[in-house]
Design a protein around this motif. Structure first.
Motif, mmCIF file in Angstrom:
data_model
loop_
_atom_site.group_PDB
_atom_site.id
_atom_site.type_symbol
_atom_site.label_atom_id
_atom_site.label_comp_id
_atom_site.label_asym_id
_atom_site.label_seq_id
_atom_site.Cartn_x
_atom_site.Cartn_y
_atom_site.Cartn_z
ATOM 1 N N UNK A 82 0.840 -1.199 0.000
ATOM 2 C CA UNK A 82 0.000 0.000 0.000
ATOM 3 C C UNK A 82 0.876 1.250 0.000
ATOM 4 N N UNK A 83 0.288 2.361 -0.424
ATOM 5 C CA UNK A 83 1.035 3.620 -0.442
ATOM 6 C C UNK A 83 1.462 4.006 0.966
ATOM 7 N N UNK A 84 0.539 3.858 1.927
ATOM 8 C CA UNK A 84 0.858 4.221 3.300
ATOM 9 C C UNK A 84 1.985 3.341 3.854
ATOM 10 N N UNK A 85 1.920 2.061 3.542
ATOM 11 C CA UNK A 85 2.968 1.146 3.995
ATOM 12 C C UNK A 85 4.313 1.479 3.381
ATOM 13 N N UNK A 86 4.296 1.835 2.090
ATOM 14 C CA UNK A 86 5.548 2.206 1.420
ATOM 15 C C UNK A 86 6.122 3.497 2.004
ATOM 16 N N UNK A 87 5.264 4.452 2.287
ATOM 17 C CA UNK A 87 5.742 5.712 2.871
ATOM 18 C C UNK A 87 6.367 5.455 4.233
ATOM 19 N N UNK A 88 5.707 4.624 5.049
ATOM 20 C CA UNK A 88 6.253 4.318 6.379
ATOM 21 C C UNK A 88 7.590 3.586 6.272
ATOM 22 N N UNK A 89 7.672 2.626 5.377
ATOM 23 C CA UNK A 89 8.920 1.870 5.208
ATOM 24 C C UNK A 89 10.030 2.754 4.656
ATOM 25 N N UNK A 90 9.701 3.606 3.686
ATOM 26 C CA UNK A 90 10.687 4.513 3.098
ATOM 27 C C UNK A 90 11.194 5.488 4.160
ATOM 28 N N UNK A 91 10.274 6.016 4.974
ATOM 29 C CA UNK A 91 10.652 6.939 6.036
ATOM 30 C C UNK A 91 11.595 6.263 7.026
ATOM 31 N N UNK A 92 11.309 5.014 7.370
ATOM 32 C CA UNK A 92 12.170 4.273 8.303
ATOM 33 C C UNK A 92 13.560 4.060 7.715
ATOM 34 N N UNK A 93 13.629 3.716 6.432
ATOM 35 C CA UNK A 93 14.935 3.517 5.794
ATOM 36 C C UNK A 93 15.711 4.828 5.699
ATOM 37 N N UNK A 94 15.014 5.917 5.395
ATOM 38 C CA UNK A 94 15.687 7.216 5.351
ATOM 39 C C UNK A 94 16.203 7.603 6.736
ATOM 40 N N UNK A 95 15.413 7.298 7.768
ATOM 41 C CA UNK A 95 15.820 7.612 9.140
ATOM 42 C C UNK A 95 17.085 6.834 9.514
ATOM 43 N N UNK A 120 12.034 3.691 -1.998
ATOM 44 C CA UNK A 120 12.167 2.860 -0.799
ATOM 45 C C UNK A 120 13.149 1.718 -1.058
ATOM 46 N N UNK A 121 12.966 0.999 -2.164
ATOM 47 C CA UNK A 121 13.857 -0.129 -2.468
ATOM 48 C C UNK A 121 15.296 0.331 -2.658
ATOM 49 N N UNK A 122 15.463 1.472 -3.312
ATOM 50 C CA UNK A 122 16.808 2.008 -3.500
ATOM 51 C C UNK A 122 17.470 2.294 -2.161
ATOM 52 N N UNK A 123 16.758 2.959 -1.261
ATOM 53 C CA UNK A 123 17.315 3.269 0.054
ATOM 54 C C UNK A 123 17.519 1.997 0.862
ATOM 55 N N UNK A 124 16.622 1.036 0.724
ATOM 56 C CA UNK A 124 16.747 -0.240 1.432
ATOM 57 C C UNK A 124 18.057 -0.936 1.052
ATOM 58 N N UNK A 125 18.358 -0.961 -0.246
ATOM 59 C CA UNK A 125 19.586 -1.619 -0.697
ATOM 60 C C UNK A 125 20.830 -0.800 -0.374
ATOM 61 N N UNK A 126 20.707 0.516 -0.347
ATOM 62 C CA UNK A 126 21.836 1.357 0.065
ATOM 63 C C UNK A 126 22.160 1.101 1.532
ATOM 64 N N UNK A 127 21.120 0.913 2.357
ATOM 65 C CA UNK A 127 21.311 0.677 3.788
ATOM 66 C C UNK A 127 21.740 -0.754 4.112
ATOM 67 N N UNK A 128 21.607 -1.649 3.155
ATOM 68 C CA UNK A 128 21.938 -3.060 3.421
ATOM 69 C C UNK A 128 23.422 -3.186 3.765
ATOM 70 N N UNK A 129 23.740 -4.048 4.721
ATOM 71 C CA UNK A 129 25.148 -4.195 5.101
ATOM 72 C C UNK A 129 25.949 -4.886 4.000
ATOM 73 N N UNK A 130 27.201 -4.512 3.916
ATOM 74 C CA UNK A 130 28.114 -5.172 2.975
ATOM 75 C C UNK A 130 28.535 -6.514 3.553
ATOM 76 N N UNK A 131 29.050 -7.372 2.705
ATOM 77 C CA UNK A 131 29.516 -8.685 3.160
ATOM 78 C C UNK A 131 30.612 -8.525 4.208
ATOM 79 N N UNK A 132 31.443 -7.529 4.053
ATOM 80 C CA UNK A 132 32.530 -7.291 5.007
ATOM 81 C C UNK A 132 31.974 -6.910 6.381
ATOM 82 N N UNK A 133 30.828 -6.205 6.388
ATOM 83 C CA UNK A 133 30.201 -5.846 7.661
ATOM 84 C C UNK A 133 29.562 -7.064 8.334
ATOM 85 N N UNK A 134 29.052 -7.964 7.536
ATOM 86 C CA UNK A 134 28.392 -9.155 8.075
ATOM 87 C C UNK A 134 29.404 -10.122 8.665
#
Length: 107
Positions: free
Chosen positions: A50-63, A85-99
């Motif tokens: 949903x749009x509302x769900x995407x906005x909430x998830x995007x806001x959380x990733x930006x935060x 949202x997906x772009x920010x989600x993948x930018x925030x994803x940890x690198x293999x070196x971090x894992x």
């Protein structure tokens, strides 16, 4: 002694027995192909629909990244919000070196 007519009769009889057996097997066996459904990928299952769900998830990733929504974000389409949202989600994803910092690379 086997004559030519007897040979042909045996060939025809063998053919009819084979054809009958084939028909019987195809009638007994379920001929409907089985439909397989590929499981939904885990990444896609977590994306709000949903749009509302995407906005909430995007806001959380930006935060998480220490950012805020850009000015005029309200005019973005739902699909554009999903993409951001997906772009920010993948930018925030940890690198293999971090894992696993001690993991050796294979070459």
């Amino acid at each position: 002694m086997v004559t030519g007519k007897k040979v042909w009769a045996l060939v025809v009889a063998a053919f009819l027995v084979g054809a009958g057996a084939t028909f019987a097997v195809t009638v007994v066996v379920d001929g409907d192909p089985k439909v397989t459904v590929q499981p939904e990928s885990a990444a896609n299952a977590d994306v709000p629909r949903t749009r509302e769900g995407l906005i909430a998830a995007w806001t959380a990733e930006l935060k998480k990244a220490g950012k805020e929504k850009p000015d005029g974000w309200e005019t973005l389409t739902t699909e554009e919000i999903r993409d951001r949202y997906l772009s920010q989600y993948f930018i925030n994803a940890p690198d293999a070196e971090d894992i696993d910092p001690g993991m050796a690379r294979r070459d």
